[in-house]
Design a protein around this motif. Sequence first.
Motif, PDB file in Angstrom:
ATOM      1  N   ASP A  25      10.137   1.102   8.348  1.00  0.00           N
ATOM      2  CA  ASP A  25      10.397   1.526   6.718  1.00  0.00           C
ATOM      3  C   ASP A  25       9.825   0.599   6.114  1.00  0.00           C
ATOM      4  OD1 ASP A  25      11.587   3.574   8.850  1.00  0.00           O
ATOM      5  OD2 ASP A  25      13.772   4.076   7.151  1.00  0.00           O
ATOM      6  N   CYS A  26       9.899  -0.528   5.992  1.00  0.00           N
ATOM      7  CA  CYS A  26       8.889  -1.324   5.507  1.00  0.00           C
ATOM      8  C   CYS A  26       7.629  -1.035   4.995  1.00  0.00           C
ATOM      9  CB  CYS A  26       9.208  -2.667   4.764  1.00  0.00           C
ATOM     10  SG  CYS A  26       9.086  -3.487   6.583  1.00  0.00           S
ATOM     11  N   ALA A  27       6.732  -1.037   6.482  1.00  0.00           N
ATOM     12  CA  ALA A  27       5.636  -1.024   6.237  1.00  0.00           C
ATOM     13  C   ALA A  27       5.021   0.263   6.373  1.00  0.00           C
ATOM     14  CB  ALA A  27       5.352  -1.748   7.625  1.00  0.00           C
ATOM     15  N   SER A  28       3.495   0.076   6.365  1.00  0.00           N
ATOM     16  CA  SER A  28       2.236   1.459   5.802  1.00  0.00           C
ATOM     17  C   SER A  28       2.676   1.786   7.188  1.00  0.00           C
ATOM     18  CB  SER A  28       1.802   1.190   5.282  1.00  0.00           C
ATOM     19  OG  SER A  28       0.900   0.102   5.743  1.00  0.00           O
ATOM     20  N   GLY A  29       2.192   2.952   7.093  1.00  0.00           N
ATOM     21  CA  GLY A  29       1.437   3.862   8.774  1.00  0.00           C
ATOM     22  C   GLY A  29       2.164   4.564   8.620  1.00  0.00           C
ATOM     23  N   GLU A  73       0.615  -1.238   0.231  1.00  0.00           N
ATOM     24  CA  GLU A  73       0.190  -0.063   0.394  1.00  0.00           C
ATOM     25  C   GLU A  73       1.034   1.138  -0.320  1.00  0.00           C
ATOM     26  OE1 GLU A  73      -3.527   1.648   2.652  1.00  0.00           O
ATOM     27  OE2 GLU A  73      -2.046   0.447   3.969  1.00  0.00           O
ATOM     28  N   GLY A  74       1.042   2.259  -0.919  1.00  0.00           N
ATOM     29  CA  GLY A  74       1.585   3.013  -0.999  1.00  0.00           C
ATOM     30  C   GLY A  74       2.827   2.733  -1.425  1.00  0.00           C
ATOM     31  N   GLY A  75       3.617   1.857  -1.956  1.00  0.00           N
ATOM     32  CA  GLY A  75       4.705   1.553  -1.999  1.00  0.00           C
ATOM     33  C   GLY A  75       5.280   0.597  -0.636  1.00  0.00           C
ATOM     34  N   LYS A  76       5.069   0.674   0.022  1.00  0.00           N
ATOM     35  CA  LYS A  76       5.162  -0.535   1.315  1.00  0.00           C
ATOM     36  C   LYS A  76       4.394  -1.509   1.426  1.00  0.00           C
ATOM     37  CE  LYS A  76       7.237   4.163   3.327  1.00  0.00           C
ATOM     38  NZ  LYS A  76       7.268   4.900   4.985  1.00  0.00           N
ATOM     39  N   ILE A  77       4.954  -2.416   2.846  1.00  0.00           N
ATOM     40  CA  ILE A  77       3.751  -3.574   2.930  1.00  0.00           C
ATOM     41  C   ILE A  77       2.835  -3.198   3.816  1.00  0.00           C
ATOM     42  CG2 ILE A  77       4.114  -5.544   3.885  1.00  0.00           C
ATOM     43  CD1 ILE A  77       7.109  -5.945   3.461  1.00  0.00           C
TER      44      ILE A  77
END
Length: 440
Positions: A411-415, A389-393
């Motif tokens: 950094d790899c995760a959304s939010g 989502e949005g370039g991230k997990i």
Amino acid sequence: MTSNTLTPGIIAGRLPADQLSENFSDLHPPLDDHEALVAADRCYFCHDAPCATACPTDIDIPLFIRQIATGTPDAAAKTILSQNIMGGMCARVCPTETLCEQVCVRETAEGKPVEIGNLQRYATDTLMAADVHPFERAAATGKTIAVVGAGPAGLSCAHRLAMKGHAVTVFDARPKSGGLNEYGIASYKSVGGFAAKEVDWLLKIGGITVEHGKSLGAGLSLDRLKADHDAVFLAIGLAGVNALNVEGEAKDGVLDAVDFISDLRQAGDVASVEIGRDVVVIGGGMTAVDAAVQAKLLGALNVSLVYRRGRDRMNASPFEQDLAAAKGVRIITNASPKAVIGNGAVCEIEFEYTDDDLAPTGQMFRLAADQVFKAIGQTLGGDGLPDTEGGKIAVTGAGRTSMQSVWAGGDCASGGEDLTVTAVAEGRDAAEDIHAQLMG
């Protein structure tokens, strides 16, 4: 001195060794015992402390400062570390000026907050110097968890899971653990090899095995990890770097800022790191500021940081922006790169001024440059990952992904914000959720 054959203006050892040593000394020297007591005495110990609410890791800040004030820094450290196991590094790199210290009552009343970051460093450094690990493992559960990525999120998750009695294996692509803390922050923010020392200290909890030289797609398969472990936590960061997508970008002297920072962090002698005479950094975040400031500290004559929006839109905090300006970095805003000029190697870079909506104005200008650092954001890499989502997990709750038994954080995760302290919190919270799921 060494030289670059295509760009002779890029050399090492621009400044004398003693000047370089001073330039790369501790940005915020540690408090001594007396200074810590004086700083702690300024705290009002607010019951509904806004500083604690502003802390991404929910540290009980009034409590740990009171513990320092009463002469028990070890107890203060345990208060900090129970919420943020990497409290030592966060005390050095966390943007306290926009988090806990910004909302401090002293800041509101007097314009000078309690030195929360420095006090946190004082407490955690005191405990680590005593070679004490204040936490113990629970009885072994027989459960195994794979953590991919030995950065702040991965190590925080691994430590909390180990405390719960699980067996954890951490995999990392690089030869050293630490992730961003080891490779990605300005050298003057963490001196004396602190990042590695903190990792060694953290691993004393036991129950954690670290394997280097392994990453997804290079020795690791997510399907295999899921089959071999009860849970997987992904803390793989953002390995790719966004391109400028302008003519001439491939010319010699155009580099990624993250690589420059990493090379400087790993250099045994900063005098061995080559730097140009005229350096241009493109970007407006912490990486851009770290690259620009360190280029100046290495002896670059002219350093310009160019950002496509206004200063109020820069991701770098006002403190970091002011630090750059104080070190002699010229900050140019509302300008977008259009072309890299040069015959084989960069000699100039052309920009176009933009309005606040990034619309081009038609006004062009050029900056002399023998070295250009790109710092316009990083991208997620890897195949077979959970939904993005949005370039991230994409994650929900405490890091749950679209895949069964797979969590993600950092950094790899959304939010969350891309901050060390946020990554630590996400790793900790995911560990608690993993534990709850595994133990029913």
